[in-house]
Design a protein around this motif. Structure first.
Motif, mmCIF file in Angstrom:
data_model
loop_
_atom_site.group_PDB
_atom_site.id
_atom_site.type_symbol
_atom_site.label_atom_id
_atom_site.label_comp_id
_atom_site.label_asym_id
_atom_site.label_seq_id
_atom_site.Cartn_x
_atom_site.Cartn_y
_atom_site.Cartn_z
ATOM 1 N N LEU A 13 50.104 42.755 31.000
ATOM 2 C CA LEU A 13 48.919 42.939 30.167
ATOM 3 C C LEU A 13 48.015 41.718 30.230
ATOM 4 C CD1 LEU A 13 47.528 44.866 28.160
ATOM 5 C CD2 LEU A 13 48.773 43.693 26.331
ATOM 6 N N ARG A 14 48.588 40.533 30.207
ATOM 7 C CA ARG A 14 47.793 39.310 30.276
ATOM 8 C C ARG A 14 47.199 39.097 31.665
ATOM 9 N NH1 ARG A 14 47.080 39.662 25.703
ATOM 10 N NH2 ARG A 14 48.164 38.544 24.046
ATOM 11 N N LEU A 15 47.844 39.658 32.698
ATOM 12 C CA LEU A 15 47.315 39.514 34.061
ATOM 13 C C LEU A 15 46.170 40.474 34.346
ATOM 14 C CD1 LEU A 15 50.606 39.160 36.154
ATOM 15 C CD2 LEU A 15 49.043 37.334 35.470
ATOM 16 N N ALA A 16 46.055 41.546 33.557
ATOM 17 C CA ALA A 16 45.052 42.580 33.826
ATOM 18 C C ALA A 16 43.625 42.046 33.916
ATOM 19 C CB ALA A 16 45.151 43.688 32.766
ATOM 20 N N PRO A 17 43.174 41.148 32.996
ATOM 21 C CA PRO A 17 41.795 40.654 33.124
ATOM 22 C C PRO A 17 41.538 39.921 34.430
ATOM 23 C CG PRO A 17 42.684 40.168 30.945
ATOM 24 C CD PRO A 17 43.828 40.631 31.777
ATOM 25 N N PHE A 18 42.493 39.122 34.884
ATOM 26 C CA PHE A 18 42.324 38.389 36.140
ATOM 27 C C PHE A 18 42.295 39.358 37.322
ATOM 28 C CE2 PHE A 18 44.658 35.594 33.187
ATOM 29 C CZ PHE A 18 43.745 34.562 33.084
ATOM 30 N N PHE A 19 43.153 40.357 37.273
ATOM 31 C CA PHE A 19 43.188 41.367 38.336
ATOM 32 C C PHE A 19 41.865 42.121 38.401
ATOM 33 C CE2 PHE A 19 43.991 45.718 39.738
ATOM 34 C CZ PHE A 19 44.647 45.519 40.937
ATOM 35 N N CYS A 20 41.376 42.577 37.256
ATOM 36 C CA CYS A 20 40.173 43.415 37.231
ATOM 37 C C CYS A 20 38.931 42.650 37.680
ATOM 38 C CB CYS A 20 39.961 43.980 35.828
ATOM 39 S SG CYS A 20 41.172 45.250 35.378
ATOM 40 N N LEU A 21 38.759 41.418 37.195
ATOM 41 C CA LEU A 21 37.591 40.645 37.610
ATOM 42 C C LEU A 21 37.639 40.335 39.105
ATOM 43 C CD1 LEU A 21 37.070 38.194 34.608
ATOM 44 C CD2 LEU A 21 35.563 40.046 35.341
ATOM 45 N N SER A 22 38.834 40.172 39.636
ATOM 46 C CA SER A 22 38.942 39.922 41.074
ATOM 47 C C SER A 22 38.646 41.178 41.879
ATOM 48 C CB SER A 22 40.345 39.393 41.395
ATOM 49 O OG SER A 22 40.558 38.140 40.768
ATOM 50 N N VAL A 23 38.912 42.361 41.310
ATOM 51 C CA VAL A 23 38.518 43.607 41.967
ATOM 52 C C VAL A 23 37.005 43.625 42.175
ATOM 53 C CG1 VAL A 23 38.301 46.103 41.677
ATOM 54 C CG2 VAL A 23 40.477 44.983 41.193
ATOM 55 N N THR A 24 36.258 43.257 41.139
ATOM 56 C CA THR A 24 34.799 43.271 41.249
ATOM 57 C C THR A 24 34.320 42.233 42.261
ATOM 58 O OG1 THR A 24 34.376 41.650 39.483
ATOM 59 C CG2 THR A 24 34.671 43.933 38.831
ATOM 60 N N PHE A 25 34.959 41.070 42.274
ATOM 61 C CA PHE A 25 34.589 40.026 43.233
ATOM 62 C C PHE A 25 34.810 40.534 44.657
ATOM 63 C CE2 PHE A 25 34.674 36.133 45.597
ATOM 64 C CZ PHE A 25 33.882 35.241 44.884
ATOM 65 N N GLY A 26 35.992 41.145 44.893
ATOM 66 C CA GLY A 26 36.295 41.632 46.229
ATOM 67 C C GLY A 26 35.398 42.769 46.672
ATOM 68 N N ALA A 27 35.070 43.674 45.742
ATOM 69 C CA ALA A 27 34.222 44.818 46.103
ATOM 70 C C ALA A 27 32.803 44.373 46.437
ATOM 71 C CB ALA A 27 34.205 45.830 44.961
ATOM 72 N N THR A 28 32.244 43.490 45.609
ATOM 73 C CA THR A 28 30.872 43.026 45.844
ATOM 74 C C THR A 28 30.790 42.186 47.105
ATOM 75 O OG1 THR A 28 30.592 42.966 43.440
ATOM 76 C CG2 THR A 28 28.899 41.894 44.766
ATOM 77 N N LEU A 29 31.714 41.231 47.234
ATOM 78 C CA LEU A 29 31.755 40.398 48.426
ATOM 79 C C LEU A 29 32.008 41.243 49.665
ATOM 80 C CD1 LEU A 29 31.756 37.277 49.182
ATOM 81 C CD2 LEU A 29 34.242 37.484 49.218
ATOM 82 N N GLY A 30 32.914 42.213 49.540
ATOM 83 C CA GLY A 30 33.253 43.041 50.691
ATOM 84 C C GLY A 30 32.074 43.834 51.204
ATOM 85 N N PHE A 31 31.299 44.422 50.295
ATOM 86 C CA PHE A 31 30.172 45.231 50.754
ATOM 87 C C PHE A 31 29.027 44.370 51.275
ATOM 88 C CE2 PHE A 31 26.057 47.285 49.860
ATOM 89 C CZ PHE A 31 26.139 48.289 50.812
ATOM 90 N N LEU A 32 28.608 43.361 50.482
ATOM 91 C CA LEU A 32 27.417 42.594 50.847
ATOM 92 C C LEU A 32 27.656 41.627 51.999
ATOM 93 C CD1 LEU A 32 25.903 41.791 47.320
ATOM 94 C CD2 LEU A 32 25.204 43.560 48.943
#
Length: 409
Positions: A16-35
């Motif tokens: 549960l405590r790891l979820a925020p770090f995981f989720c924000l990194s998903v957004t970083f990877g998706a944005t970086l990956g596309f652009l």
């Protein structure tokens, strides 16, 4: 159970405590990956020269320059949220707004799109610096490998979406739908961090490090140099594989599937298990074994480009991703260790951001060099460069661990 206990033992509370770090990194990877990763492939298929594709890497500049404004993140708080959460939420929100605006710009001049994308990367980079400072200040050292696994796993999953799924579906969805998908994902993945108990988990700063003295700056400078060389060498040997595959005649959809989705899936799996591997076997053995695997994959890619074999190239790229997946958790765990102090955002920005910036010339020049000398000669040049860089990084990690053991004795 107290908030500190939640990160002190494995189990559902830890997840549960790891979820925020995981989720924000998903957004970083998706944005970086596309652009930064998907768009150059599309342009290469359309006939853009390799040197021009390399120039697109300048969009990563904010990631490498965060040390210029990380002190502001350390010194100032954005109310009403706690210190680090204020910066995370503020920067992520601004980035989402910019992505929404960018979604309407398919017909805008390329220069305008580049500037807006650069602003999005500024927001992402600043958010990430605040997030890394949050790790240093609220997560005990023995639990940081788990946080690193969650962050790298999230970034890999985001990469599957941004550099794989969205690129594969780009012809059907179009510009606006793809960019709005990234913006919506960023908004959704922001929610878990709003419930992170920063104030309750914050640890007192070390009394032994009340200021950044000259000796500490000198140590940081040496480590920045080692990390910069490592990032440059790793990029040189692995991150241009997709371009090499395109030039070997592998179709874009297949390249996007293998180097985007499949490779990102491998990174996700490796990130999730690497934290436990570090805890069981140690940082240095995992770095050594993984680095040998990356070197072997580089040799395979050299052979593939010399023989003109797209199939062997695909196999080399997948194997290289598998081996490199074991390096992320050890390296970022050590960056957290080196960033411990009264200004963790500044220190992290120097260790990662400045190191990333020192590697930027290679990121820009690598495709042009490959175009000038040919892919086989390019990989032949990169292999010894990578070996030297890993040796220096391994030595720096070993010295730090030895010093920590001596201090604890």
């Amino acid at each position: 159970m107290s908030a500190s206990d939640a990160l002190a033992r494995p189990g559902p509370a830890l997840l549960l405590r790891l979820a925020p770090f995981f989720c924000l990194s998903v957004t970083f990877g998706a944005t970086l990956g596309f652009l930064a990763s998907g768009a150059p492939l599309i342009l290469r298929v359309r006939g853009i020269d390799l040197a021009e594709v390399g120039l697109l890497q300048l969009i990563n500049l904010p990631v490498g320059l965060t040390f210029l404004w990380a002190g502001v993140v350390d010194r100032f708080r954005l109310p009403p949220l706690p210190h680090r959460l204020g910066w995370i939420v503020g920067m992520q929100g601004l980035g989402i707004a910019l992505l929404v605006g960018l979604s309407f710009g398919e017909a805008w001049p390329l220069s305008a799109l580049f500037v807006i994308a650069l602003a999005v990367f500024f927001c992402l980079a600043t958010m990430d610096v605040a997030l890394e400072a949050l790790v240093v200040e609220t997560v005990a050292p023995e639990r940081r490998p788990y946080v690193t696994s969650a962050k790298l796993g999230g970034a890999s999953l985001g990469g599957i979406v941004g550099a794989g799924v969205l690129i594969a579906a780009y012809d059907r969805l179009g510009w606006q739908a793809v960019v709005l998908t990234v913006a919506g994902l960023n908004a959704l993945c922001l929610l878990p961090i709003l419930f992170y108990p920063e104030r309750r988990l914050r640890r007192a700063p070390s009394a032994a490090r009340k200021k950044l003295d000259v000796a500490r700056l000198r140590r940081l400078g040496g480590r920045v140099g080692v990390l910069g060389l490592y990032f440059a060498a790793l990029f040189a040997l692995t991150s241009v594989n997709s371009l090499a595959l395109i030039d070997l005649g592998v179709p874009l959809a297949q390249v996007g599937l293998v180097t985007g989705s499949v490779s990102a899936g491998i990174n996700l799996a490796m990130a999730l298990v690497s934290g436990a591997l570090v805890r069981r076997f140690g940082l240095v053995p995992l770095v050594t074994l993984s680095a040998l695997g990356v070197g072997a994959a580089g040799l395979l890619m050299l052979g593939a480009t010399a023989a003109g074999s797209g199939g062997l190239g695909l196999a080399a790229a997948v194997f290289g991703t598998l081996a490199a997946g074991g390096l992320g958790v050890p390296v970022f765990t050590m960056i957290y260790r080196w960033a411990e102090g009264p200004q963790p955002a500044t220190d992290y920005a120097l260790l990662f951001g400045a190191a990333f910036f020192t590697a930027m010339p290679w990121r820009v020049a690598a495709p042009a060099l490959a175009g000038a000398v040919g892919w086989p000669a390019y990989f032949a040049l990169c292999l010894p460069f990578y070996g030297i860089a890993v040796w220096l990084l391994r030595r720096a990690i070993t010295r730090t661990l030895d010093a920590d053991r001596a201090a604890a004795a």
